[in-house]
Design an enzyme around this catalytic site. Structure first.
Site, mmCIF file in Angstrom:
data_model
loop_
_atom_site.group_PDB
_atom_site.id
_atom_site.type_symbol
_atom_site.label_atom_id
_atom_site.label_comp_id
_atom_site.label_asym_id
_atom_site.label_seq_id
_atom_site.Cartn_x
_atom_site.Cartn_y
_atom_site.Cartn_z
ATOM 1 N N ASP A 60 0.862 -1.194 0.000
ATOM 2 C CA ASP A 60 0.000 0.000 0.000
ATOM 3 C C ASP A 60 0.895 1.238 0.000
ATOM 4 O OD1 ASP A 60 -2.446 1.577 0.269
ATOM 5 O OD2 ASP A 60 -1.801 1.947 2.323
ATOM 6 N N SER A 61 0.288 2.379 -0.296
ATOM 7 C CA SER A 61 1.037 3.643 -0.261
ATOM 8 C C SER A 61 1.513 3.956 1.156
ATOM 9 C CB SER A 61 0.147 4.777 -0.748
ATOM 10 O OG SER A 61 -0.938 4.922 0.142
ATOM 11 N N CYS A 116 -10.972 3.462 0.031
ATOM 12 C CA CYS A 116 -9.531 3.641 0.251
ATOM 13 C C CYS A 116 -9.198 2.782 1.464
ATOM 14 C CB CYS A 116 -9.222 5.108 0.532
ATOM 15 S SG CYS A 116 -7.561 5.393 1.187
ATOM 16 N N THR A 117 -8.116 2.034 1.383
ATOM 17 C CA THR A 117 -7.839 1.063 2.440
ATOM 18 C C THR A 117 -7.417 1.709 3.763
ATOM 19 O OG1 THR A 117 -5.597 0.770 1.563
ATOM 20 C CG2 THR A 117 -7.287 -0.793 0.833
ATOM 21 N N HIS A 118 -7.130 2.990 3.733
ATOM 22 C CA HIS A 118 -6.838 3.681 5.001
ATOM 23 C C HIS A 118 -8.125 3.897 5.831
ATOM 24 C CE1 HIS A 118 -2.956 4.725 3.198
ATOM 25 N NE2 HIS A 118 -2.570 5.246 4.342
ATOM 26 N N GLU A 157 -1.995 8.472 8.301
ATOM 27 C CA GLU A 157 -0.556 8.159 8.255
ATOM 28 C C GLU A 157 0.181 8.716 9.475
ATOM 29 O OE1 GLU A 157 1.770 6.602 5.954
ATOM 30 O OE2 GLU A 157 -0.089 5.589 5.426
ATOM 31 N N CYS A 194 -4.261 -1.313 -2.139
ATOM 32 C CA CYS A 194 -4.396 0.136 -2.321
ATOM 33 C C CYS A 194 -5.286 0.352 -3.535
ATOM 34 C CB CYS A 194 -3.006 0.731 -2.555
ATOM 35 S SG CYS A 194 -3.001 2.501 -2.926
ATOM 36 N N ASN A 195 -6.423 0.999 -3.339
ATOM 37 C CA ASN A 195 -7.351 1.243 -4.451
ATOM 38 C C ASN A 195 -6.708 2.118 -5.519
ATOM 39 O OD1 ASN A 195 -10.396 0.462 -3.467
ATOM 40 N ND2 ASN A 195 -9.091 1.014 -1.758
ATOM 41 N N THR A 196 -5.942 3.099 -5.072
ATOM 42 C CA THR A 196 -5.335 4.061 -5.989
ATOM 43 C C THR A 196 -4.311 3.362 -6.883
ATOM 44 O OG1 THR A 196 -5.613 5.704 -4.249
ATOM 45 C CG2 THR A 196 -4.178 6.303 -6.068
ATOM 46 N N GLY A 221 -2.832 9.400 -3.761
ATOM 47 C CA GLY A 221 -4.080 9.800 -4.416
ATOM 48 C C GLY A 221 -4.109 11.190 -5.021
HETATM 49 N N1 DGL Z 1 -4.740 3.243 0.805
HETATM 50 C C1 DGL Z 1 -4.710 3.954 -0.451
HETATM 51 C C2 DGL Z 1 -5.969 3.601 -1.256
HETATM 52 O O1 DGL Z 1 -6.619 2.611 -0.988
HETATM 53 C C3 DGL Z 1 -4.466 5.400 -0.181
HETATM 54 C C4 DGL Z 1 -3.875 6.107 -1.356
HETATM 55 C C5 DGL Z 1 -3.098 7.350 -0.999
HETATM 56 O O2 DGL Z 1 -1.973 7.205 -0.524
HETATM 57 O O3 DGL Z 1 -3.596 8.431 -1.279
HETATM 58 O O4 DGL Z 1 -6.317 4.273 -2.198
#
Ligand code: DGL
Length: 260
Positions: free
Chosen positions: A15-16, A189-191, A157, A78-80, A48
């Site tokens: 993930d990011s 978004c996984t966050h 974060e 990570c969706n992005t 994102g």
């Molecule tokens: N967890 C990421 C997602 O699912 C976050 C992307 C980001 O860093 O902006 O999109």
């Protein structure tokens, strides 16, 4: 004897930043004996609001890091990153299953409740082709509201997942809908699953909040079965966490979120 053969190779998660841990948590629940290597790119988060090219480049670098760790499958948690890179990743790494994640719009539609389906996600996820193709299947028959949430990943974060700042942010974003019919809220978004409790405090109690973590974990299990690479060990696996931010506090936060 407990025969842990080659399939005790770990599964790589990416993930990011710390968000993908929400998906890893779901995978550990249904695949507890697998070994896991998690790589968070917190140094470069948020993704994102970057350009698609940049996110693609960072994603390929992260995936190579996981491949070098000897993983047998990869989850782009990570969706992005999934929206911009999954197709090219699968074209490049043809001999390893790569599972992605997308906003759980289909399950939200299937709940079949009256009102708006609100999709919270990063600006990039919502503007990319992948999500728009998905949305086109449902937009004529459902009332879908896109809610880009720039700035929310940064709070999470930095370890802020509850309290005034999150409450204020969410009220600004979601507050305007609470007097309308809401069918469900999708955490794209996984966050965001980490701020679900704060979101629950703002939304009417009966509004379902849906995320793609469990669905992605199930897809991972299917892929391991299909490829016959499920771990045959009967003992609990290990979890190794790496982060591009070489700081102890991000690793501490990661373990805190896994147990949250
Ligand atoms: N967890 C990421 C997602 O699912 C976050 C992307 C980001 O860093 O902006 O999109």
């Amino acid at each position: 004897m407990n025969n842990c053969y080659v399939y005790d190779k770990p599964i790589g998660f990416f993930d990011s930043g710390v968000g993908g841990l929400s998906v890893l948590k779901e995978s550990i629940k249904i695949l507890p004996n697998e070994n896991y290597v998690y790589y968070g790119d917190s140094k470069n988060a948020p993704y994102g609001v970057k350009s698609a090219e940049e996110v693609k480049k960072l994603t390929f670098k992260a995936v190579q890091f996981l491949i070098d760790k000897g993983v047998k499958a990869i989850v782009i948690a990570c969706n992005t990153a999934t929206s911009v890179a999954i197709v090219s990743l699968r074209n490049k790494y043809t001999d390893i299953p790569i599972v992605g994640i997308e906003p759980a719009l289909k399950p939200a539609v299937e709940i079949n409740r009256k009102g708006k389906i609100i999709i919270m996600a990063t600006p990039m996820t919502l503007s990319e082709k992948k999500f728009n193709i998905l949305m086109n299947n449902y937009k004529d028959t459902n009332d879908i509201e896109l809610l880009p949430c720039a700035g929310l990943v940064e709070l999470i974060e930095s370890g802020i997942i509850e309290g005034d700042k999150i409450n204020f942010y969410l009220k600004q974003k979601v507050g305007k809908f609470i007097n309308q019919d809401i069918s469900s809220v999708v955490l794209g978004c996984t966050h965001y699953p980490f701020i679900k409790n704060e979101l629950k405090n703002i939304l009417p109690k009966y509004v379902p909040i849906i995320d793609g973590g469990y669905g992605t974990a199930k897809q991972l299990k299917r892929k391991l079965e299909e490829n016959k690479i499920l771990n045959s060990c009967s003992t609990k696996g290990y979890i190794h966490i790496y982060n591009s931010l070489k700081k102890n506090n991000i690793i501490d936060l990661s373990y805190k979120l896994i147990n949250y």
